[in-house]
Design a protein around this motif. Sequence first.
Motif, PDB file in Angstrom:
ATOM      1  N   GLU A  68       0.881  -1.206   0.035  1.00  0.00           N
ATOM      2  CA  GLU A  68       0.052   0.105   0.128  1.00  0.00           C
ATOM      3  C   GLU A  68       0.892   1.205   0.102  1.00  0.00           C
ATOM      4  O   GLU A  68       0.520   2.330  -0.378  1.00  0.00           O
ATOM      5  N   ALA A  69       2.016   1.081   0.486  1.00  0.00           N
ATOM      6  CA  ALA A  69       3.116   2.320   0.673  1.00  0.00           C
ATOM      7  C   ALA A  69       3.448   2.666  -0.818  1.00  0.00           C
ATOM      8  O   ALA A  69       4.069   3.524  -0.940  1.00  0.00           O
ATOM      9  N   TYR A  74       5.776   8.154  -4.531  1.00  0.00           N
ATOM     10  CA  TYR A  74       7.038   7.591  -4.107  1.00  0.00           C
ATOM     11  C   TYR A  74       7.617   6.631  -5.125  1.00  0.00           C
ATOM     12  O   TYR A  74       8.847   6.818  -5.054  1.00  0.00           O
ATOM     13  N   VAL A  75       6.970   5.869  -5.797  1.00  0.00           N
ATOM     14  CA  VAL A  75       7.541   5.018  -7.055  1.00  0.00           C
ATOM     15  C   VAL A  75       7.001   5.717  -8.477  1.00  0.00           C
ATOM     16  O   VAL A  75       7.779   5.101  -9.436  1.00  0.00           O
ATOM     17  N   GLY A  76       6.102   6.569  -8.466  1.00  0.00           N
ATOM     18  CA  GLY A  76       5.794   7.164  -9.726  1.00  0.00           C
ATOM     19  C   GLY A  76       4.548   6.414 -10.448  1.00  0.00           C
ATOM     20  O   GLY A  76       4.113   5.629  -9.633  1.00  0.00           O
ATOM     21  N   ARG A 104       9.178   6.156 -11.552  1.00  0.00           N
ATOM     22  CA  ARG A 104      10.603   6.441 -11.006  1.00  0.00           C
ATOM     23  C   ARG A 104      11.646   5.381 -11.215  1.00  0.00           C
ATOM     24  O   ARG A 104      12.890   5.583 -11.332  1.00  0.00           O
ATOM     25  N   GLN A 105      11.186   4.132 -10.906  1.00  0.00           N
ATOM     26  CA  GLN A 105      12.019   2.866 -10.896  1.00  0.00           C
ATOM     27  C   GLN A 105      11.279   1.612 -11.149  1.00  0.00           C
ATOM     28  O   GLN A 105      10.068   1.797 -11.018  1.00  0.00           O
ATOM     29  N   PRO A 106      11.864   0.647 -11.600  1.00  0.00           N
ATOM     30  CA  PRO A 106      11.243  -0.814 -11.793  1.00  0.00           C
ATOM     31  C   PRO A 106      11.380  -1.420 -10.415  1.00  0.00           C
ATOM     32  O   PRO A 106      12.107  -1.191  -9.745  1.00  0.00           O
TER      33      PRO A 106
END
Length: 147
Positions: A68-69, A74-76, A104-106
């Motif tokens: 859920e975070a 946070y990650v895009g 942002r990132q995989p």
Amino acid sequence: MKNFIVLILIVISSSSFYAQSSPEEMVEKFFEKYKTEGSTTALNYLYSKNDWVSQSSDDVILLKNQMEALKEDYVGKYYGYELILEKNLSDSYVLKSYLVKYGRQPLRFTFQFYKPNDVWVFHGFSYDANLIEEVKEAAKLYNFRLH
């Protein structure tokens, strides 16, 4: 009576379809729910595919909270997923690892499925962000045969 027989046939055919879910179908349904309903619903779906695993165990609740975070700030933005690895230990056990694409990132989501008899069941799930580090490590020269 005719309507009753039709109803019974529908129930039987739908339950046999449900029982024959393949790992690919379960993963596809997971990501569909993940995208439209969120990670908790998607994880609840997975854990419902194994009668031996409790959806309310401390480990599963912790996993749901961690997932859920993974908010957009946070990650895009979420863009989808791609299969990166599939390992069949036998005809009855398969591990599937996916690259989950965020702005942002995989991330990597790893699923495990087991077929103890004639029906596939969900057996395990994990996620991590170590994919980039593992690719860097794999690219180091000592991992290649030099002539």
